[in-house]
Design a protein around this motif. Structure first.
Motif, PDB file in Angstrom:
ATOM      1  N   ILE A 129       0.626  -1.268   0.091  1.00  0.00           N
ATOM      2  CA  ILE A 129      -0.275   0.031   0.294  1.00  0.00           C
ATOM      3  C   ILE A 129       1.015   1.370  -0.158  1.00  0.00           C
ATOM      4  CG2 ILE A 129      -1.716   1.270   1.490  1.00  0.00           C
ATOM      5  CD1 ILE A 129      -2.974  -1.329   2.382  1.00  0.00           C
ATOM      6  N   GLY A 130       1.893   0.998   0.787  1.00  0.00           N
ATOM      7  CA  GLY A 130       2.832   2.302   0.772  1.00  0.00           C
ATOM      8  C   GLY A 130       3.624   2.559  -0.678  1.00  0.00           C
ATOM      9  N   SER A 131       4.051   1.538  -1.214  1.00  0.00           N
ATOM     10  CA  SER A 131       4.521   1.691  -2.600  1.00  0.00           C
ATOM     11  C   SER A 131       3.525   2.234  -3.460  1.00  0.00           C
ATOM     12  CB  SER A 131       5.176   0.526  -3.147  1.00  0.00           C
ATOM     13  OG  SER A 131       5.928  -0.204  -2.166  1.00  0.00           O
ATOM     14  N   SER A 132       2.070   1.816  -3.509  1.00  0.00           N
ATOM     15  CA  SER A 132       1.142   2.128  -4.319  1.00  0.00           C
ATOM     16  C   SER A 132       0.813   3.576  -4.199  1.00  0.00           C
ATOM     17  CB  SER A 132      -0.168   1.193  -4.285  1.00  0.00           C
ATOM     18  OG  SER A 132       0.388  -0.111  -4.464  1.00  0.00           O
ATOM     19  N   LEU A 133       1.003   4.302  -2.830  1.00  0.00           N
ATOM     20  CA  LEU A 133       0.621   5.395  -2.688  1.00  0.00           C
ATOM     21  C   LEU A 133       1.910   6.372  -3.117  1.00  0.00           C
ATOM     22  CD1 LEU A 133      -1.056   7.552  -1.039  1.00  0.00           C
ATOM     23  CD2 LEU A 133       0.384   7.029   1.101  1.00  0.00           C
ATOM     24  N   LEU A 134       3.020   5.924  -2.961  1.00  0.00           N
ATOM     25  CA  LEU A 134       3.927   6.564  -3.585  1.00  0.00           C
ATOM     26  C   LEU A 134       4.124   6.588  -5.142  1.00  0.00           C
ATOM     27  CD1 LEU A 134       7.018   5.606  -1.498  1.00  0.00           C
ATOM     28  CD2 LEU A 134       6.147   7.720  -1.500  1.00  0.00           C
ATOM     29  N   GLY A 135       3.618   5.784  -5.672  1.00  0.00           N
ATOM     30  CA  GLY A 135       3.241   5.394  -7.154  1.00  0.00           C
ATOM     31  C   GLY A 135       2.127   6.437  -7.624  1.00  0.00           C
ATOM     32  N   GLY A 136       1.186   6.431  -6.839  1.00  0.00           N
ATOM     33  CA  GLY A 136      -0.241   7.352  -7.088  1.00  0.00           C
ATOM     34  C   GLY A 136       0.521   8.702  -7.168  1.00  0.00           C
ATOM     35  N   ILE A 137       1.389   9.075  -6.031  1.00  0.00           N
ATOM     36  CA  ILE A 137       1.758  10.481  -5.760  1.00  0.00           C
ATOM     37  C   ILE A 137       2.531  10.855  -6.929  1.00  0.00           C
ATOM     38  CG2 ILE A 137       3.136  12.128  -4.631  1.00  0.00           C
ATOM     39  CD1 ILE A 137       2.140  10.483  -2.258  1.00  0.00           C
ATOM     40  N   PHE A 138       3.374  10.279  -7.592  1.00  0.00           N
ATOM     41  CA  PHE A 138       4.280  10.246  -8.515  1.00  0.00           C
ATOM     42  C   PHE A 138       3.319  10.155  -9.884  1.00  0.00           C
ATOM     43  CE2 PHE A 138       6.938   8.695 -12.330  1.00  0.00           C
ATOM     44  CZ  PHE A 138       7.786   9.518 -12.245  1.00  0.00           C
ATOM     45  N   ALA A 139       2.482   9.426 -10.046  1.00  0.00           N
ATOM     46  CA  ALA A 139       1.628   9.727 -11.163  1.00  0.00           C
ATOM     47  C   ALA A 139       0.757  10.784 -11.253  1.00  0.00           C
ATOM     48  CB  ALA A 139       0.790   8.269 -11.366  1.00  0.00           C
ATOM     49  N   PHE A 140       0.349  11.271 -10.344  1.00  0.00           N
ATOM     50  CA  PHE A 140      -0.417  12.563 -10.161  1.00  0.00           C
ATOM     51  C   PHE A 140       0.393  13.695 -10.288  1.00  0.00           C
ATOM     52  CE2 PHE A 140      -2.055  16.118  -7.516  1.00  0.00           C
ATOM     53  CZ  PHE A 140      -3.457  16.183  -8.010  1.00  0.00           C
ATOM     54  N   THR A 141       1.649  13.802  -9.911  1.00  0.00           N
ATOM     55  CA  THR A 141       2.395  15.040 -10.103  1.00  0.00           C
ATOM     56  C   THR A 141       2.776  14.811 -11.726  1.00  0.00           C
ATOM     57  OG1 THR A 141       3.577  14.722  -8.150  1.00  0.00           O
ATOM     58  CG2 THR A 141       4.717  15.874  -9.747  1.00  0.00           C
ATOM     59  N   THR A 142       3.059  13.607 -12.409  1.00  0.00           N
ATOM     60  CA  THR A 142       3.334  13.678 -13.716  1.00  0.00           C
ATOM     61  C   THR A 142       2.124  14.144 -14.856  1.00  0.00           C
ATOM     62  OG1 THR A 142       4.640  11.709 -13.412  1.00  0.00           O
ATOM     63  CG2 THR A 142       3.780  11.879 -15.735  1.00  0.00           C
ATOM     64  N   VAL A 143       0.913  13.597 -14.087  1.00  0.00           N
ATOM     65  CA  VAL A 143      -0.161  14.085 -15.054  1.00  0.00           C
ATOM     66  C   VAL A 143      -0.355  15.761 -14.805  1.00  0.00           C
ATOM     67  CG1 VAL A 143      -2.851  14.188 -14.804  1.00  0.00           C
ATOM     68  CG2 VAL A 143      -1.640  11.957 -14.800  1.00  0.00           C
ATOM     69  N   LEU A 144      -0.198  16.116 -13.660  1.00  0.00           N
ATOM     70  CA  LEU A 144      -0.141  17.817 -13.536  1.00  0.00           C
ATOM     71  C   LEU A 144       0.963  18.475 -14.526  1.00  0.00           C
ATOM     72  CD1 LEU A 144      -0.991  18.365  -9.597  1.00  0.00           C
ATOM     73  CD2 LEU A 144      -2.501  18.232 -11.700  1.00  0.00           C
ATOM     74  N   LEU A 145       2.022  17.991 -14.268  1.00  0.00           N
ATOM     75  CA  LEU A 145       3.149  18.845 -15.153  1.00  0.00           C
ATOM     76  C   LEU A 145       2.740  18.576 -16.686  1.00  0.00           C
ATOM     77  CD1 LEU A 145       6.316  17.734 -13.185  1.00  0.00           C
ATOM     78  CD2 LEU A 145       5.127  19.782 -13.322  1.00  0.00           C
ATOM     79  N   VAL A 146       2.489  17.432 -17.109  1.00  0.00           N
ATOM     80  CA  VAL A 146       2.315  17.347 -18.642  1.00  0.00           C
ATOM     81  C   VAL A 146       1.141  18.052 -19.035  1.00  0.00           C
ATOM     82  CG1 VAL A 146       1.864  15.641 -20.511  1.00  0.00           C
ATOM     83  CG2 VAL A 146       3.415  14.799 -18.443  1.00  0.00           C
ATOM     84  N   ALA A 147      -0.013  17.882 -18.299  1.00  0.00           N
ATOM     85  CA  ALA A 147      -1.076  18.731 -18.422  1.00  0.00           C
ATOM     86  C   ALA A 147      -0.720  20.092 -18.664  1.00  0.00           C
ATOM     87  CB  ALA A 147      -2.357  18.337 -17.616  1.00  0.00           C
ATOM     88  N   TYR A 148      -0.142  20.588 -17.675  1.00  0.00           N
ATOM     89  CA  TYR A 148       0.382  22.225 -17.586  1.00  0.00           C
ATOM     90  C   TYR A 148       1.226  22.510 -18.874  1.00  0.00           C
ATOM     91  CZ  TYR A 148       2.399  26.485 -16.198  1.00  0.00           C
ATOM     92  OH  TYR A 148       2.944  27.954 -16.481  1.00  0.00           O
ATOM     93  N   TYR A 149       2.243  21.758 -19.067  1.00  0.00           N
ATOM     94  CA  TYR A 149       2.914  22.186 -20.310  1.00  0.00           C
ATOM     95  C   TYR A 149       2.190  21.921 -21.551  1.00  0.00           C
ATOM     96  CZ  TYR A 149       6.851  22.105 -17.217  1.00  0.00           C
ATOM     97  OH  TYR A 149       7.951  22.466 -16.352  1.00  0.00           O
ATOM     98  N   LEU A 150       1.395  20.909 -21.811  1.00  0.00           N
ATOM     99  CA  LEU A 150       0.481  21.072 -22.983  1.00  0.00           C
ATOM    100  C   LEU A 150      -0.614  22.247 -22.898  1.00  0.00           C
ATOM    101  CD1 LEU A 150      -0.532  17.103 -23.051  1.00  0.00           C
ATOM    102  CD2 LEU A 150       1.085  18.125 -24.448  1.00  0.00           C
ATOM    103  N   ALA A 151      -1.135  22.417 -21.988  1.00  0.00           N
ATOM    104  CA  ALA A 151      -2.075  23.501 -21.991  1.00  0.00           C
ATOM    105  C   ALA A 151      -1.428  24.759 -22.104  1.00  0.00           C
ATOM    106  CB  ALA A 151      -2.854  23.510 -20.583  1.00  0.00           C
ATOM    107  N   ALA A 152      -0.253  24.884 -21.451  1.00  0.00           N
ATOM    108  CA  ALA A 152       0.420  26.263 -21.538  1.00  0.00           C
ATOM    109  C   ALA A 152       1.122  26.608 -22.937  1.00  0.00           C
ATOM    110  CB  ALA A 152       1.356  26.456 -20.592  1.00  0.00           C
ATOM    111  N   ALA A 153       1.505  25.532 -23.430  1.00  0.00           N
ATOM    112  CA  ALA A 153       2.168  25.657 -24.854  1.00  0.00           C
ATOM    113  C   ALA A 153       0.860  26.081 -25.819  1.00  0.00           C
ATOM    114  CB  ALA A 153       2.732  24.258 -25.252  1.00  0.00           C
ATOM    115  N   GLY A 154      -0.370  25.386 -25.795  1.00  0.00           N
ATOM    116  CA  GLY A 154      -1.491  25.585 -26.599  1.00  0.00           C
ATOM    117  C   GLY A 154      -1.148  25.605 -28.210  1.00  0.00           C
ATOM    118  N   PRO A 155      -1.207  27.040 -28.813  1.00  0.00           N
ATOM    119  CA  PRO A 155      -0.983  27.078 -30.104  1.00  0.00           C
ATOM    120  C   PRO A 155       0.420  26.498 -30.508  1.00  0.00           C
ATOM    121  CG  PRO A 155      -2.141  28.890 -29.174  1.00  0.00           C
ATOM    122  CD  PRO A 155      -1.744  28.088 -28.212  1.00  0.00           C
ATOM    123  N   LYS A 156       1.607  27.018 -29.802  1.00  0.00           N
ATOM    124  CA  LYS A 156       2.795  26.541 -29.956  1.00  0.00           C
ATOM    125  C   LYS A 156       2.912  24.896 -30.301  1.00  0.00           C
ATOM    126  CE  LYS A 156       5.111  30.695 -27.648  1.00  0.00           C
ATOM    127  NZ  LYS A 156       5.946  30.917 -26.575  1.00  0.00           N
TER     128      LYS A 156
END
Length: 378
Positions: A129-156
């Motif tokens: 469960i601890g490993s899954s929690l850490l993996g979930g936090i890492f996946a959540f951070t990855t999703v936020l970062l990629v979503a931010y860069y994709l949305a911020a780039a937009g037309p570029k």
């Protein structure tokens, strides 16, 4: 031989990268859902990067506020639920024995069995469960970062893709991107609104009939009914029904079932068409099959993304495929009700209640008028 080894390596690499690919799909989904709000801020003079960060952190803050406001209540009611679990199970045992003459094991027997079966695995499962929690936090951070860069780039970002394509293909790709963005954002926004409405109505009803833990049950019902496609209503409504059955008896459980069925009809015929008029325009049977197919192939994520993807495909097909004028055929419409005739058995309905059969027959036309191309069957 080289091609075979390269193919094996690519297949295994895709298997190892499946989790990352899922995160990228979720990030793209999230970025497209934020695009309308970002564009609204950009039109009002905001820089795109600042607008993207504001929208994303506003969403996260709203989720944090909801968790903060209801977290304590959830924790208290969850603790009460665990405390009252033995009594609830005892009432289930008594009701089952009275109704079906079935003997269920006692609570202490179940506890002993659970300790014997699962006690030795507690430490291992805690580590997992601890490993899954850490993996979930890492996946959540990855999703936020990629979503931010994709949305911020937009037309570029779109320009970098279109730079590798011919002008004709650029037009097609941008049109497809716009349709996909519109369908996904409309779908997400409509689901959120419908989940809020469903939670409010369910919570009010459960409070009126005095069902304990009304708030968490209502939120569970609202969220699951909207974000689990097709069968979410039944999954979301099952928990309040079971809880009412085990705490207040079958009468209140039946009331909850009636409310869920009635609310689902109201939502299908009034709320959903008004809220999601542009999101999905699809036959319910087609929607059900699409969800089952995507869920079987791609799992839970596929079932969740099935409807917006299918709506996008439908919109693209309606754009590129030519539609023709319909011919005049009785197969394309329901028959109209004729004056003086019943829809069920074609019996005359305007006969006087005191008249006999002969009078009625004499007043009937020899050959009832029919639509062109149809025959009359009496």
């Amino acid at each position: 031989m080289v091609a075979a080894f390269v193919g094996i390596f690519a297949w295994r690499a895709l298997g190892s990268l499946s989790g990352l690919l899922v995160n990228l799909v979720i990030a793209l989904f999230f970025a497209l859902a934020m695009e309308p709000m970002i564009l609204w801020l950009v039109r009002h003079g905001w820089k795109r990067g600042a607008a993207t960060g504001t929208v994303m952190f506003s969403i996260l803050a709203a989720v944090g506020v909801v968790l903060t406001l209801f977290g304590t209540l959830f924790a208290e009611q969850a603790a009460q639920l665990v405390t009252t679990l033995p009594d609830t199970y005892a009432s289930v045992v008594r009701w089952t024995e009275d109704q079906f003459a079935v003997k269920l094991p006692e609570m202490h027997d179940l506890q002993s069995q659970l300790i014997n079966d699962w006690g030795g695995e507690v430490a291992t499962r805690a580590i997992a469960i601890g490993s899954s929690l850490l993996g979930g936090i890492f996946a959540f951070t990855t999703v936020l970062l990629v979503a931010y860069y994709l949305a911020a780039a937009g037309p570029k970002f779109r320009a970098s893709i279109c730079g590798w394509l011919s002008p004709r293909n650029q037009t097609e790709v941008l049109r497809l991107w716009e349709v996909t963005q519109l369908k996904i954002s409309d779908y997400i926004n409509s689901r959120i609104i419908l989940a809020i409405v469903s939670s409010v109505f369910t919570g009010v009803f459960l409070t009126i009939i005095d069902i304990p833990y009304a708030l968490p049950l209502a939120l569970f019902t609202g969220v699951v009914s909207q974000f689990v496609p097709t069968i979410g209503t039944y999954i979301g409504g099952a928990l309040p029904v079971v809880f009412a059955l085990t705490t207040d008896g079958p009468q209140k459980a039946l009331l909850v079932v009636v409310f869920i069925v009635l609310y689902q009809q109201v939502e299908n015929f009034w709320f959903a068409p008004k809220v999601s008029a542009r999101a999905l325009q699809m036959n319910p049977a087609v929607s059900f099959v699409v969800v089952l197919a995507f869920g079987a192939v791609f799992g839970a994520l596929g079932a969740f993304l099935a409807l917006p993807i299918a709506a996008t495909v439908q919109a693209v097909a309606s754009t590129y495929l030519q539609r023709h004028e319909l011919i005049d055929s009785h197969m394309l419409r329901d028959p109209a009700k004729k004056d003086g005739w019943s829809e069920v058995d074609d019996a005359p309905t305007d006969a006087d209640s005191t008249g006999d059969v002969a009078d009625v027959t004499s007043e009937m036309p020899a050959t009832p008028a029919t639509d062109e191309g149809q025959s009359s069957i009496s």
